[in-house]
Scaffold this active site. Structure first.
Site, PDB file in Angstrom:
ATOM      1  N   LYS A 179     -19.821 -38.081 -62.247  1.00 42.01           N
ATOM      2  CA  LYS A 179     -18.617 -37.751 -61.474  1.00 42.01           C
ATOM      3  C   LYS A 179     -19.087 -37.025 -60.229  1.00 42.01           C
ATOM      4  O   LYS A 179     -19.789 -36.011 -60.326  1.00 42.01           O
ATOM      5  CB  LYS A 179     -17.740 -36.843 -62.333  1.00 42.01           C
ATOM      6  CG  LYS A 179     -16.564 -36.174 -61.650  1.00 42.01           C
ATOM      7  CD  LYS A 179     -15.831 -35.332 -62.697  1.00 42.01           C
ATOM      8  CE  LYS A 179     -14.522 -34.759 -62.256  1.00 42.01           C
ATOM      9  NZ  LYS A 179     -14.606 -33.669 -61.307  1.00 42.01           N
TER      10      LYS A 179
HETATM   11  P1  FBP Z   1      -9.690 -32.363 -58.727  1.00 38.25           P
HETATM   12  O1  FBP Z   1      -9.303 -33.818 -58.780  1.00 38.25           O
HETATM   13  O2  FBP Z   1      -8.498 -31.480 -58.734  1.00 38.25           O
HETATM   14  O3  FBP Z   1     -10.625 -32.110 -57.571  1.00 38.25           O
HETATM   15  O4  FBP Z   1     -10.481 -32.068 -60.073  1.00 38.25           O
HETATM   16  C1  FBP Z   1     -11.832 -32.374 -60.210  1.00 38.25           C
HETATM   17  C2  FBP Z   1     -12.625 -31.113 -60.482  1.00 38.25           C
HETATM   18  O5  FBP Z   1     -14.003 -31.375 -60.644  1.00 38.25           O
HETATM   19  C3  FBP Z   1     -12.114 -30.358 -61.695  1.00 38.25           C
HETATM   20  O6  FBP Z   1     -12.657 -30.885 -62.862  1.00 38.25           O
HETATM   21  C4  FBP Z   1     -12.509 -28.962 -61.380  1.00 38.25           C
HETATM   22  O7  FBP Z   1     -11.637 -28.043 -61.927  1.00 38.25           O
HETATM   23  C5  FBP Z   1     -12.424 -28.919 -59.903  1.00 38.25           C
HETATM   24  O8  FBP Z   1     -12.493 -30.221 -59.412  1.00 38.25           O
HETATM   25  C6  FBP Z   1     -13.564 -28.121 -59.303  1.00 38.25           C
HETATM   26  O9  FBP Z   1     -13.201 -27.848 -58.007  1.00 38.25           O
HETATM   27  P2  FBP Z   1     -14.159 -27.111 -56.984  1.00 38.25           P
HETATM   28  O10 FBP Z   1     -14.654 -28.204 -56.104  1.00 38.25           O
HETATM   29  O11 FBP Z   1     -13.253 -26.156 -56.280  1.00 38.25           O
HETATM   30  O12 FBP Z   1     -15.257 -26.446 -57.759  1.00 38.25           O
END
Ligand code: FBP
Length: 271
Positions: free
Chosen positions: A182
């Protein structure tokens, strides 16, 4: 053929049924805090019940998975995230995640996969890799696929969305044994194709990111990554911060699985 190999193949197929997947990311209560959720969805049961009938999987932390098992169970796959961090910690400790659960707990909870973050380029890269290898080796033993959130982040990383940086992280994820990767969107189909290539055949899922200005804008990003050879998306905010999370999840599913044009998919969302 080992039993674990058979188990991993079966579990991966539960998530990537046609080779593609849309996963609802739901670890934000820890990663960003409850203020990330619109007031009406601070209760996790309300938002989860809108999406579990739609998406291929939900990625969440152990406590939340346990609290909501009656909602997601037998509806969608659980990808148990076993690392996390809050942004309450000091800034200089934010390029590090901590253990939040174990592979054995993932099995107890009925998960089809485990997920763990590696901040490639972090001051704590070595520590994160030790965590990753522990998770990965236990998961291999039990036949659980491992999703790596391969996030370039650290003092030497000027732009974490730069294609050269993102593809480096994706390649490192593949070489560290990820079964699913991911990572960030790199701005165009062409650029994301380079990320997918660097991942050397390991399925790449785009991380949703902050909510875009319009729903159509996000659906176009989803289409771009699918055209680039991505295997799907893991989306949180662009679903739960939208006015119609159920419709938005359906629209994303239609672009990913049916190749629907974003403008057509948008019709599935209530304005
Ligand atoms: P989003 O689609 O909201 O971006 O979620 C993906 C994610 O990886 C979440 O699993 C995690 O909580 C968040 O983004 C982490 O965000 P950041 O980039 O602020 O660390």
């Amino acid at each position: 053929m080992s039993y674990a190999h058979v188990g991993k193949t079966i579990r991966l197929k539960r998530i990537l049924k046609d080779g593609k997947a849309v996963i609802f990311a739901f670890d934000h209560g820890v990663e960003h805090g409850p203020s990330d959720f619109p007031e009406m969805y601070v209760n996790p049961r309300k938002i989860l019940s809108k999406v579990v009938d739609v998406v291929d999987g939900v990625m969440m932390l152990p406590g939340m998975a346990a609290l909501t098992g009656d909602i997601w169970g037998n509806k969608t796959s659980l990808i148990l995230k076993v690392t996390s961090k809050t942004i309450l910690r000091p800034e200089d400790a934010r390029h590090l995640q901590s253990p939040f659960g174990t592979v054995e707990e993932a099995i107890s909870l009925g998960a089809d996969a485990v997920a763990a973050t590696v901040y490639w380029g972090s001051e704590f890269e070595d520590h994160m890799l030790r965590l990753w290898v522990d998770v990965k080796s236990a998961a291999e033993y039990y036949g659980l696929p491992c999703l790596q959130l391969a996030y370039p982040r650290g003092p030497a990383i000027k732009n974490r969305y730069d294609v050269e940086i993102v593809r480096y992280g994706a390649r490192a994820a593949a070489e560290s044994g990820a079964d699913l990767i991911k990572t960030y969107y790199t701005g165009s189909t062409e650029a994301f194709r380079r990320v997918v290539e660097a991942a050397s055949g390991v399925p790449v899922l785009m991380s949703g990111g902050a909510k875009t200005k319009t729903l159509l804008e996000f659906l176009k990003v989803v289409k771009n990554v699918m055209d680039a050879g991505a295997s799907g998306v893991v989306v949180g905010r662009n679903i739960f911060q939208s006015k119609d999370p159920h419709g938005m999840a359906k629209a994303i599913m239609a672009v990913v699985h049916e190749g629907l044009e974003p403008e057509e998919a948008l019709k599935l969302v209530e304005a």
